[in-house]
Design a protein around this motif. Structure first.
Motif, PDB file in Angstrom:
ATOM      1  N   LEU A 169     155.252  66.856  18.241  1.00 39.44           N
ATOM      2  CA  LEU A 169     153.908  67.370  18.493  1.00 39.44           C
ATOM      3  C   LEU A 169     153.309  66.719  19.736  1.00 39.44           C
ATOM      4  O   LEU A 169     152.713  67.406  20.577  1.00 39.44           O
ATOM      5  CB  LEU A 169     153.012  67.117  17.275  1.00 39.44           C
ATOM      6  N   LEU A 170     153.477  65.415  19.876  1.00 43.05           N
ATOM      7  CA  LEU A 170     152.968  64.713  21.055  1.00 43.05           C
ATOM      8  C   LEU A 170     153.647  65.198  22.333  1.00 43.05           C
ATOM      9  O   LEU A 170     152.990  65.397  23.360  1.00 43.05           O
ATOM     10  CB  LEU A 170     153.160  63.200  20.914  1.00 43.05           C
ATOM     11  N   ASP A 171     154.971  65.411  22.285  1.00 43.03           N
ATOM     12  CA  ASP A 171     155.687  65.910  23.458  1.00 43.03           C
ATOM     13  C   ASP A 171     155.154  67.276  23.878  1.00 43.03           C
ATOM     14  O   ASP A 171     154.978  67.549  25.067  1.00 43.03           O
ATOM     15  CB  ASP A 171     157.190  65.997  23.184  1.00 43.03           C
ATOM     16  N   LYS A 172     154.877  68.124  22.907  1.00 44.52           N
ATOM     17  CA  LYS A 172     154.339  69.455  23.197  1.00 44.52           C
ATOM     18  C   LYS A 172     152.947  69.333  23.822  1.00 44.52           C
ATOM     19  O   LYS A 172     152.637  70.001  24.809  1.00 44.52           O
ATOM     20  CB  LYS A 172     154.271  70.282  21.916  1.00 44.52           C
ATOM     21  N   GLN A 173     152.116  68.469  23.274  1.00 40.37           N
ATOM     22  CA  GLN A 173     150.772  68.273  23.811  1.00 40.37           C
ATOM     23  C   GLN A 173     150.825  67.700  25.228  1.00 40.37           C
ATOM     24  O   GLN A 173     150.057  68.111  26.100  1.00 40.37           O
ATOM     25  CB  GLN A 173     149.966  67.349  22.896  1.00 40.37           C
ATOM     26  N   ILE A 174     151.747  66.775  25.451  1.00 38.76           N
ATOM     27  CA  ILE A 174     151.890  66.170  26.783  1.00 38.76           C
ATOM     28  C   ILE A 174     152.270  67.238  27.804  1.00 38.76           C
ATOM     29  O   ILE A 174     151.693  67.308  28.891  1.00 38.76           O
ATOM     30  CB  ILE A 174     152.922  65.026  26.754  1.00 38.76           C
ATOM     31  N   LYS A 175     153.224  68.090  27.467  1.00 40.94           N
ATOM     32  CA  LYS A 175     153.647  69.151  28.382  1.00 40.94           C
ATOM     33  C   LYS A 175     152.489  70.086  28.721  1.00 40.94           C
ATOM     34  O   LYS A 175     152.309  70.481  29.869  1.00 40.94           O
ATOM     35  CB  LYS A 175     154.808  69.949  27.783  1.00 40.94           C
ATOM     36  N   SER A 214     154.927  55.421   7.711  1.00 39.08           N
ATOM     37  CA  SER A 214     155.487  56.749   7.947  1.00 39.08           C
ATOM     38  C   SER A 214     157.002  56.719   7.847  1.00 39.08           C
ATOM     39  O   SER A 214     157.645  55.726   8.181  1.00 39.08           O
ATOM     40  CB  SER A 214     155.104  57.230   9.342  1.00 39.08           C
ATOM     41  N   SER A 215     157.537  57.861   7.413  1.00 43.25           N
ATOM     42  CA  SER A 215     158.992  57.975   7.336  1.00 43.25           C
ATOM     43  C   SER A 215     159.545  58.379   8.703  1.00 43.25           C
ATOM     44  O   SER A 215     158.816  58.802   9.601  1.00 43.25           O
ATOM     45  CB  SER A 215     159.390  59.013   6.279  1.00 43.25           C
ATOM     46  N   TYR A 216     160.837  58.271   8.814  1.00 45.79           N
ATOM     47  CA  TYR A 216     161.521  58.627  10.058  1.00 45.79           C
ATOM     48  C   TYR A 216     161.254  60.083  10.421  1.00 45.79           C
ATOM     49  O   TYR A 216     160.945  60.403  11.570  1.00 45.79           O
ATOM     50  CB  TYR A 216     163.015  58.346   9.886  1.00 45.79           C
ATOM     51  N   LYS A 217     161.342  60.986   9.440  1.00 50.85           N
ATOM     52  CA  LYS A 217     161.129  62.410   9.689  1.00 50.85           C
ATOM     53  C   LYS A 217     159.689  62.683  10.108  1.00 50.85           C
ATOM     54  O   LYS A 217     159.427  63.510  10.975  1.00 50.85           O
ATOM     55  CB  LYS A 217     161.496  63.234   8.455  1.00 50.85           C
ATOM     56  N   GLU A 218     158.753  61.982   9.500  1.00 49.38           N
ATOM     57  CA  GLU A 218     157.337  62.164   9.872  1.00 49.38           C
ATOM     58  C   GLU A 218     157.104  61.704  11.316  1.00 49.38           C
ATOM     59  O   GLU A 218     156.385  62.349  12.077  1.00 49.38           O
ATOM     60  CB  GLU A 218     156.441  61.386   8.914  1.00 49.38           C
ATOM     61  N   LEU A 219     157.701  60.588  11.666  1.00 50.40           N
ATOM     62  CA  LEU A 219     157.545  60.077  13.029  1.00 50.40           C
ATOM     63  C   LEU A 219     158.172  61.029  14.057  1.00 50.40           C
ATOM     64  O   LEU A 219     157.606  61.250  15.131  1.00 50.40           O
ATOM     65  CB  LEU A 219     158.173  58.681  13.158  1.00 50.40           C
ATOM     66  N   LEU A 220     159.325  61.616  13.735  1.00 47.22           N
ATOM     67  CA  LEU A 220     159.949  62.587  14.634  1.00 47.22           C
ATOM     68  C   LEU A 220     159.056  63.820  14.811  1.00 47.22           C
ATOM     69  O   LEU A 220     158.929  64.346  15.922  1.00 47.22           O
ATOM     70  CB  LEU A 220     161.323  63.011  14.111  1.00 47.22           C
ATOM     71  N   ALA A 221     158.440  64.262  13.732  1.00 41.98           N
ATOM     72  CA  ALA A 221     157.537  65.411  13.807  1.00 41.98           C
ATOM     73  C   ALA A 221     156.322  65.076  14.664  1.00 41.98           C
ATOM     74  O   ALA A 221     155.868  65.907  15.466  1.00 41.98           O
ATOM     75  CB  ALA A 221     157.114  65.846  12.404  1.00 41.98           C
ATOM     76  N   GLN A 222     155.806  63.859  14.511  1.00 48.00           N
ATOM     77  CA  GLN A 222     154.668  63.432  15.326  1.00 48.00           C
ATOM     78  C   GLN A 222     155.062  63.379  16.808  1.00 48.00           C
ATOM     79  O   GLN A 222     154.310  63.792  17.683  1.00 48.00           O
ATOM     80  CB  GLN A 222     154.170  62.055  14.870  1.00 48.00           C
ATOM     81  N   ARG A 223     156.266  62.866  17.070  1.00 46.08           N
ATOM     82  CA  ARG A 223     156.732  62.780  18.465  1.00 46.08           C
ATOM     83  C   ARG A 223     156.892  64.169  19.052  1.00 46.08           C
ATOM     84  O   ARG A 223     156.538  64.412  20.204  1.00 46.08           O
ATOM     85  CB  ARG A 223     158.047  62.018  18.545  1.00 46.08           C
TER      86      ARG A 223
END
Length: 94
Positions: A13-19, A2-11
């Protein structure tokens, strides 16, 4: 890989799901706590009362020493008053 931008997008999304999950689980926990409180008719002091051996931050300490000539008292805490300084404290015990 994965690219840096893809990983940031995944993070993101994960942060939103965690909240969302934290908010949902917190609401569930509050609902369960309210049910138990009502079921057992609990009060705030039942839940948050002082622990055994804990000091009260607002309670006053009873005086331990008294000046017989003036009636002034001292708890034995903090700096000793002039009337007891350098003297045998046992004669001033209450």
């Amino acid at each position: 890989m994965s690219s840096y931008k893809e990983l940031l997008a995944q993070r993101e999304l994960l942060d939103k799901q965690i909240k969302e999950v934290v908010l949902r689980e917190k609401a569930d926990g509050i609902a369960k706590a309210k049910l138990i409180i009502e079921q057992y008719d609990l009060t705030a002091s039942d839940l948050f009362g002082r622990k055994a051996g804990a000091r009260s931050s607002s309670g006053k300490v009873a005086p331990k020493y008294r000046n017989p000539s003036t009636g002034d008292t001292w708890t034995g805490r903090g700096k000793a008053p002039k009337w007891i300084e350098g003297r045998d404290r046992s004669s001033f015990l209450i």
